[in-house]
Scaffold this motif. Structure first.
Motif, PDB file in Angstrom:
ATOM      1  N   ASP A   1       0.815  -1.215   0.000  1.00 12.85           N
ATOM      2  CA  ASP A   1       0.000   0.000   0.000  1.00 12.85           C
ATOM      3  C   ASP A   1       0.853   1.270   0.000  1.00 12.85           C
ATOM      4  OD1 ASP A   1      -2.225  -1.585   0.011  1.00 12.85           O
ATOM      5  OD2 ASP A   1      -2.603  -1.396   2.160  1.00 12.85           O
ATOM      6  N   ASN A   2       2.036   1.197   0.596  1.00  8.95           N
ATOM      7  CA  ASN A   2       2.909   2.369   0.679  1.00  8.95           C
ATOM      8  C   ASN A   2       3.884   2.479  -0.480  1.00  8.95           C
ATOM      9  OD1 ASN A   2       1.739   3.113   3.135  1.00  8.95           O
ATOM     10  ND2 ASN A   2       3.179   1.863   4.315  1.00  8.95           N
TER      11      ASN A   2
ATOM     12  N   GLU B   1       6.373   0.525  -1.163  1.00  7.35           N
ATOM     13  CA  GLU B   1       7.733   0.092  -0.828  1.00  7.35           C
ATOM     14  C   GLU B   1       8.040  -1.215  -1.558  1.00  7.35           C
ATOM     15  OE1 GLU B   1       8.946   0.811   3.387  1.00  7.35           O
ATOM     16  OE2 GLU B   1       6.791   1.194   3.647  1.00  7.35           O
TER      17      GLU B   1
END
Length: 441
Positions: free
Chosen positions: A38-39, A41
């Motif tokens: 979600d981020n 990364e």
């Protein structure tokens, strides 16, 4: 939706796996992946995934097919992650993620050339047999859906892909037969749902061919599959967007009625009511049966139908504190058995309802309630402390296996003629008992 489904995923691990065999670090890595996806990364998510696969492949596979798959249509990060993971060229991992990666490319495809490449890749990478770990047949159907939405695939190409699915899935040894055991049960349930959906896809392309609709109905989840409905839960979510979308049997039953084939329609409607014995389904069956004006009462017809769906009960005598359950003779009544253990938290949570069921039917001459305990500790003290009065007998592994118990709690219903069926986990068992027997007070 993801937040709602996450507890479901890990409840499956705790119910179906021996947690002691899973490295603790695997849980940490698995739990971290959603946040990393979600981020955005991506690099860290790829590293964590490769380590998770090294530590415990089943958890990696679950995360890919049951969590990441739900993010793909709305997350460029998720698609980027798959691309970067694939470029690591880990042969085993790539064999697992290749189909979902191709689906991700179909989602982001923009022009005719992109669509053409996806179809070419799909046809060139298609295998002769099912790779259960890759869920390729699920993603084949999703790719067809995506291309169809973009008006980038014709009916001939769709039919070719779906027919390829069907050929591979139907080669599975237990597509009709049932083999005892949790792992084989999960596999059979998944194969059958994907096969049913594939046939229904063919029917959507060729609505004049009844056989396609019939096959979709035939392979719809049966009661054994519903014991393992978690095996195809996410397939239903992804393919239909609706966790209750099991329309194949209902559509074929409607087709039969419209063509005045009432005897066949009765059998199918009975099967629908048996698989999902809701008040609505049983009422529909009873009303339809009444229109046929049979000389046999509905209660007798339904009892006979359920009996034929079961397996012969093990010929055992089970000793309880103040009575004996003799299964070497016909019961001549319905018998309900709940198999549980003091160590099983889902079992313990349900015991107050089980106590209520026992009390409600204590004077019912047509239904008897018993329970089996397996591997419990301090059973007598546990019963006394909680003021439970239902009959309980501690059984051994042999008895457990004879009743094909693969998880807890297991709920068993024995017909008056002596065949037994298992009620799926996670359903309203009182409704199942009430509508299977049609006799409960």
């Amino acid at each position: 939706m993801n937040k709602l489904l996450m507890p479901f995923i890990f409840s499956l691990f705790f119910l179906n796996l021996c947690v002691g065999q899973i490295p603790k670090e695997a849980f940490t890595l698995s739990n971290s992946l959603s946040g990393l996806w979600d981020n955005g990364e991506t690099e860290k998510a790829v590293e964590s995934s490769m380590e998770l696969y090294r530590l415990y492949p089943p958890m990696f596979i679950d995360r890919i097919h049951n969590t990441l798959s739900q993010r793909l249509q709305n997350s460029l990060y998720a698609q980027k992650y798959l691309e970067q993971l694939f470029l690591k060229k880990n042969e085993k991992i790539n064999s697992i993620i290749a189909p979902i990666y191709l689906w991700s490319k179909s989602i982001s495809a923009k022009n005719e050339n992109d669509f053409k490449k996806i179809l070419e890749e799909l046809n060139s990478t298609s295998k002769d047999s099912v790779n259960y770990e890759s869920k390729a047949e699920r993603y084949n159907l999703l790719i067809v859906q995506e291309l169809d939405k973009q008006k980038a695939i014709d009916n001939i190409s769709k039919e070719k892909i779906v027919q390829s699915n069907i050929k591979k899935l139907e080669a599975y040894d237990y597509i009709v037969k049932i083999k005892a055991g949790r792992l084989e049960g999960e596999k059979r349930a998944w194969y059958r749902y994907i096969l049913a959906y594939s046939y229904y896809s063919l029917y959507s392309i060729n609505p004049n061919i009844e056989e396609f609709l019939k096959k979709a109905s035939d392979y719809s989840p049966d009661l054994n599959d519903k014991l393992y409905d978690h095996a195809y839960f996410y397939d239903v979510v992804l393919l239909t967007g609706n966790t209750n979308e099991f329309v194949f049997q209902a559509k074929y039953q409607k087709y039969l009625v419209e063509n005045n084939r009432n005897s066949e329609a009765l059998v199918l409607l009975s099967d629908i009511a048996f698989g999902t014995p809701s008040d609505y389904n049983l009422k529909s069956l009873q009303e339809f049966y009444g229109k046929l004006k049979s000389n046999i009462s509905f209660g007798d017809y339904w009892t006979s139908y359920i009996h034929k769906k079961g397996k012969p009960v093990p010929k055992l005598k089970i000793q309880f504190e103040s009575e004996e359950l003799d299964l070497t003779v016909k019961p001549n009544k319905w018998i309900y058995i709940d198999v549980w253990g003091t160590w099983c938290s889902p079992c313990v949570k349900e015991l107050p309802d089980l106590q209520s069921l026992f009390v409600e039917n204590s004077n019912n001459s047509k239904l008897k309630v018993y329970t089996f305990s397996f591997a419990s500790q301090n059973l007598s003290d546990f019963m006394t402390k909680n003021k439970y009065t239902f009959p309980v007998s501690e059984i051994d592994k042999k008895t457990n296996d004879l009743f094909e118990v693969t998880g807890y709690p297991t709920k068993i219903l024995i017909s008056p003629e002596g065949n037994f069926i298992k009620i799926p986990f996670g359903v309203d068992s009182k409704t199942y008992i009430k509508n299977y027997t049609t006799m409960v007070n």
